[in-house]
Design a protein around this motif. Structure first.
Motif, PDB file in Angstrom:
ATOM      1  N   TYR A   9       0.992  -1.011  -0.131  1.00 20.71           N
ATOM      2  CA  TYR A   9       0.167  -0.063  -0.008  1.00 20.71           C
ATOM      3  C   TYR A   9       0.876   1.214  -0.031  1.00 20.71           C
ATOM      4  CZ  TYR A   9      -3.790   3.164   1.918  1.00 20.71           C
ATOM      5  OH  TYR A   9      -4.758   3.824   1.982  1.00 20.71           O
ATOM      6  N   ASP A  10       0.697   2.142  -1.163  1.00 24.42           N
ATOM      7  CA  ASP A  10       1.670   3.039  -1.220  1.00 24.42           C
ATOM      8  C   ASP A  10       0.871   4.351  -0.829  1.00 24.42           C
ATOM      9  OD1 ASP A  10       4.265   4.423  -2.579  1.00 24.42           O
ATOM     10  OD2 ASP A  10       2.524   5.849  -2.850  1.00 24.42           O
ATOM     11  N   THR A  11       1.544   5.143   0.108  1.00 28.23           N
ATOM     12  CA  THR A  11       1.029   6.373   0.734  1.00 28.23           C
ATOM     13  C   THR A  11       1.998   7.805   0.273  1.00 28.23           C
ATOM     14  OG1 THR A  11      -0.073   7.661   2.512  1.00 28.23           O
ATOM     15  CG2 THR A  11       1.805   5.920   2.921  1.00 28.23           C
ATOM     16  N   THR A  12       2.617   7.674  -1.006  1.00 31.40           N
ATOM     17  CA  THR A  12       3.621   8.819  -1.353  1.00 31.40           C
ATOM     18  C   THR A  12       2.545   9.946  -1.476  1.00 31.40           C
ATOM     19  OG1 THR A  12       5.073   7.169  -2.107  1.00 31.40           O
ATOM     20  CG2 THR A  12       5.235   9.500  -2.737  1.00 31.40           C
ATOM     21  N   LEU A  13       1.377   9.752  -2.278  1.00 30.77           N
ATOM     22  CA  LEU A  13       0.725  10.774  -2.598  1.00 30.77           C
ATOM     23  C   LEU A  13      -0.068  11.591  -1.563  1.00 30.77           C
ATOM     24  CD1 LEU A  13      -0.735   9.670  -5.920  1.00 30.77           C
ATOM     25  CD2 LEU A  13       1.344  10.834  -5.401  1.00 30.77           C
ATOM     26  N   LEU A  39       4.911  -0.352 -11.669  1.00 30.80           N
ATOM     27  CA  LEU A  39       5.665  -1.156 -10.921  1.00 30.80           C
ATOM     28  C   LEU A  39       4.886  -2.534 -10.286  1.00 30.80           C
ATOM     29  CD1 LEU A  39       8.364  -1.638  -9.457  1.00 30.80           C
ATOM     30  CD2 LEU A  39       7.404   0.111  -7.353  1.00 30.80           C
ATOM     31  N   GLY A  40       3.435  -2.416  -9.984  1.00 32.54           N
ATOM     32  CA  GLY A  40       2.732  -3.344  -9.674  1.00 32.54           C
ATOM     33  C   GLY A  40       2.134  -3.156  -8.081  1.00 32.54           C
ATOM     34  N   ILE A  41       2.209  -1.986  -7.615  1.00 32.56           N
ATOM     35  CA  ILE A  41       1.599  -1.798  -6.229  1.00 32.56           C
ATOM     36  C   ILE A  41       0.068  -2.150  -6.310  1.00 32.56           C
ATOM     37  CG2 ILE A  41       1.233   0.184  -4.510  1.00 32.56           C
ATOM     38  CD1 ILE A  41       4.136  -0.704  -4.486  1.00 32.56           C
ATOM     39  N   ASP A  42      -0.544  -2.606  -4.995  1.00 28.21           N
ATOM     40  CA  ASP A  42      -1.466  -3.186  -4.834  1.00 28.21           C
ATOM     41  C   ASP A  42      -2.589  -1.870  -4.428  1.00 28.21           C
ATOM     42  OD1 ASP A  42      -1.350  -6.110  -4.778  1.00 28.21           O
ATOM     43  OD2 ASP A  42       0.021  -5.476  -3.098  1.00 28.21           O
ATOM     44  N   TYR A  43      -2.190  -0.984  -3.663  1.00 22.83           N
ATOM     45  CA  TYR A  43      -2.977  -0.020  -3.327  1.00 22.83           C
ATOM     46  C   TYR A  43      -2.138   1.350  -3.516  1.00 22.83           C
ATOM     47  CZ  TYR A  43      -6.128  -3.284  -0.678  1.00 22.83           C
ATOM     48  OH  TYR A  43      -6.998  -4.312  -0.557  1.00 22.83           O
ATOM     49  N   ILE A  44      -3.033   2.278  -4.100  1.00 24.54           N
ATOM     50  CA  ILE A  44      -2.347   3.750  -4.370  1.00 24.54           C
ATOM     51  C   ILE A  44      -3.259   4.708  -3.444  1.00 24.54           C
ATOM     52  CG2 ILE A  44      -1.548   5.570  -5.775  1.00 24.54           C
ATOM     53  CD1 ILE A  44      -1.077   3.547  -7.693  1.00 24.54           C
ATOM     54  N   GLU A  45      -2.689   5.255  -2.502  1.00 24.73           N
ATOM     55  CA  GLU A  45      -3.468   6.141  -1.670  1.00 24.73           C
ATOM     56  C   GLU A  45      -3.235   7.802  -2.200  1.00 24.73           C
ATOM     57  OE1 GLU A  45      -4.120   6.191   2.847  1.00 24.73           O
ATOM     58  OE2 GLU A  45      -2.703   7.345   2.607  1.00 24.73           O
ATOM     59  N   GLY A  46      -4.401   7.934  -2.964  1.00 30.21           N
ATOM     60  CA  GLY A  46      -4.316   9.287  -3.677  1.00 30.21           C
ATOM     61  C   GLY A  46      -4.169  10.528  -2.944  1.00 30.21           C
ATOM     62  N   GLY A  47      -4.725  10.744  -1.635  1.00 27.80           N
ATOM     63  CA  GLY A  47      -4.698  11.998  -0.915  1.00 27.80           C
ATOM     64  C   GLY A  47      -5.994  11.912  -0.003  1.00 27.80           C
ATOM     65  N   TRP A  48      -6.312  13.135   0.444  1.00 30.25           N
ATOM     66  CA  TRP A  48      -7.435  13.455   1.203  1.00 30.25           C
ATOM     67  C   TRP A  48      -8.362  14.374   0.564  1.00 30.25           C
ATOM     68  CZ3 TRP A  48      -6.870  13.928   7.130  1.00 30.25           C
ATOM     69  CH2 TRP A  48      -8.404  14.073   7.790  1.00 30.25           C
ATOM     70  N   PRO A  49      -9.179  13.947  -0.175  1.00 29.12           N
ATOM     71  CA  PRO A  49     -10.148  14.670  -0.941  1.00 29.12           C
ATOM     72  C   PRO A  49     -10.963  15.548   0.093  1.00 29.12           C
ATOM     73  CG  PRO A  49     -11.114  12.554  -0.862  1.00 29.12           C
ATOM     74  CD  PRO A  49      -9.703  12.438  -0.256  1.00 29.12           C
ATOM     75  N   GLY A  50     -10.997  16.886  -0.430  1.00 31.28           N
ATOM     76  CA  GLY A  50     -11.764  18.035   0.289  1.00 31.28           C
ATOM     77  C   GLY A  50     -10.757  18.866   0.983  1.00 31.28           C
ATOM     78  N   ALA A  51      -9.534  18.257   1.438  1.00 29.84           N
ATOM     79  CA  ALA A  51      -8.495  18.884   2.391  1.00 29.84           C
ATOM     80  C   ALA A  51      -7.834  20.080   1.637  1.00 29.84           C
ATOM     81  CB  ALA A  51      -7.572  17.976   2.919  1.00 29.84           C
TER      82      ALA A  51
END
Length: 539
Positions: A9-13, A39-51
């Motif tokens: 689970y990637d939370t770079t963004l 690359l093949g990451i399972d989850y990409i955390e895109g950010g906090w919508p509305g923040a």
């Protein structure tokens, strides 16, 4: 043997964007998401919508990915229903199939930061997760401060995450939010959580690097039973950063017991893109890549000592734990006044220069390296300049052009609006092999914008403005870092400048210049860069 599935689970963004000095644009996020997906990451955390507008815009135009795109938010607030909480609604409205909500699991934070009762907090968690599940979303619960909360009050920490699990959370993520927990504590607490009834196949780990243990803590959690790892590219994140996926991913795929015990979404051949994706992020952030970074750093497979280089020639496994090519990296045999002939012959071979062991020119090259390092040069950090020196001694360096003269002027003044501006302009005249002369000129047209507009940049732009038949070969060269050091202090001070470059083929190289004058030292390094690029093009 059947391997267990481990999810990345990637939370770079999102968490990575909380790094001091980091602010992604929507386009930056799209590029990073595309690279992570490839690359093949399972989850990409895109950010906090509305923040913030950037995160909202990203979700509106989010790229289609094989990876599951996750929106991040927080559990509902006390005193209102999940259906009527506008903050929770903004996260739901992002339209992602996966939603991650953060909530408190530490008594101190519930009572002090939120100012509500433990029962109210537990209900907020339960109701929020149940609302997500009822809407058909895959729900994650980030248990903030879990490990500190567990050490202070294990009963309530377990109550909080049990509420999320029983409400239908696919993943309950145990967060070491302050980054102060050590690997043996992580392993013990994860084991106790699983023993308390929450299966490891529903547990994730989210660590921070405040003690330098984020990667070790993540691996300890996997050893103890969790099956999801959260992290960021290059270890971005608040304070000291998050668990570094560019270290974790190769370890999981290449090291035991993880390589044989677990399966990830990343195919082994995709590992060759690790260096590229790491440098892509640094390029987007306009940051200098960390040379000592495990696996992907420019110095990760550098062998300076003569003893090491001699052994590497016989068997790379003597001083390398993996083949650098597996992660897209390369072996480097730096040159310095500590070098022996083993280093030298290996370094020459990598540059395509085969020289016999008893060739007298080897000694002459070493003598020149030692002589010039006494003058202030540093070839262990400037491999391209070393290669030019060696080619010159071997009679294999074409004389592409001669620099006849250069001039650079900087002026500090006030403009018509009364603003202080610094204006730089430069002229460089060269003579090509056929005897023709070319003059390049550059002037900073917007002196109020001080970014990249000093005398060295002016010289660089003027030098590469008009090189005749060589022009097309050098258009893609970019400066990525500029380092200055003063040697021999006092009135006899000498300036050493090392400049890092990159081109569109993702090649990186460094050159060095030395002079009592910082501009002249810089120009020498700039000149070397173009000559090296042309030799590598086979011109």
């Amino acid at each position: 043997m059947t391997r267990e599935r481990l999810y990345l689970y990637d939370t770079t963004l999102r968490d990575g964007q909380q790094t001091q000095g980091v602010q992604f644009s929507t386009q930056d996020k799209q590029r990073i998401a595309k690279a992570l997906d490839g690359l093949g990451i399972d989850y990409i955390e895109g950010g906090w919508p509305g923040a913030n507008p950037t995160d909202s815009a990203f979700f509106e135009a989010a790229p289609e990915t094989r990876a599951k795109m996750a929106a991040f938010g927080m559990t509902k607030r006390a005193g209102r229903s999940a259906e009527n909480d506008e903050v929770l609604a903004a996260v739901m409205n992002a339209g992602t199939g996966t939603v991650c909500l953060v909530g408190k699991s530490h008594v101190y934070h519930v009572e002090t930061a939120l100012g509500i009762t433990l029962a109210e907090n537990t209900e907020n968690i339960r109701a929020s997760i149940a609302h997500l599940v009822a809407q058909g979303r895959e729900a994650l619960f980030d248990a903030e401060h879990f490990f500190d909360g567990y050490k202070a009050n294990p009963e309530y920490a377990l109550e909080a995450i049990r509420a999320a699990h029983e409400a239908g959370a696919r993943w309950v993520v145990l967060c070491d939010t302050n980054g102060g927990t050590l690997p043996h504590e992580i392993a013990r607490i994860v084991g106790e959580v699983i023993a308390a009834g929450i299966p490891g196949t529903h547990l994730g780990i989210h660590t921070h690097d405040d003690t330098g243990n984020a990667v070790a803590n993540s691996l300890a959690a996997v050893d103890a039973g969790v099956r999801q790892i959260q992290g960021t590219l290059n270890g971005l994140g608040e304070r000291c950063g998050n668990a570094n996926l560019t270290s974790l991913i190769p370890t999981l795929l290449l090291k035991e017991p993880y390589a044989s015990g677990f399966e990830t979404g990343i195919a082994p051949e995709r590992l060759q893109g690790m260096v590229k994706i790491s440098r892509l992020l640094d390029e987007i952030l306009n940051r200098v890549p960390m040379r000592q970074a495990p696996y992907v750093g420019a110095s990760a497979f550098a062998h300076k000592a003569g003893l090491h280089a001699s052994a590497i020639l016989k068997d790379p496994g003597t001083y390398e734990h993996i083949d650098p090519a597996v992660v897209g990296n390369a072996r480097i045999i730096p040159m310095s006044n500590q070098a022996g002939q083993s280093n030298l012959r290996q370094r020459l071979a990598e540059a395509g220069l085969e020289v016999e062991r008893d060739d007298p020119r080897l000694s002459r090259i070493l003598d020149r390296v030692k002589e010039r390092e006494d003058q202030g040069y540093a070839y262990d950090s400037a491999q391209a300049s070393f290669e030019l020196l060696a080619r010159e001694e071997l009679g294999q360096l074409p004389n592409y052009f001669e620099v006849e003269r250069y001039r650079v002027i900087s002026e500090r003044r006030r403009n018509a609006k009364g603003q202080v501006v610094v204006e730089s302009e430069a002229v460089v005249t060269v003579q090509l092999q056929d005897g023709t002369k070319r003059t390049g000129y550059f002037k900073n047209e917007h002196p109020q914008d001080l970014h990249d507009d000093g005398p060295v940049n002016a010289l660089w732009q003027a030098l590469k403005t008009d090189l005749g038949p060589y022009q097309a070969r050098i258009e893609d060269i970019r400066l990525t870092d500029f380092k200055v050091r003063i040697t021999n202090g006092g009135t006899e001070a000498v300036t050493r400048v090392i400049i890092d470059f990159q081109d569109d083929q993702a090649r990186r190289w460094s050159t060095v210049g030395v002079s009592p004058n910082i501009v002249d030292a810089s120009f020498e390094a700039l000149h070397d860069s173009i000559r090296w690029k042309l030799t590598r093009h086979g011109v």
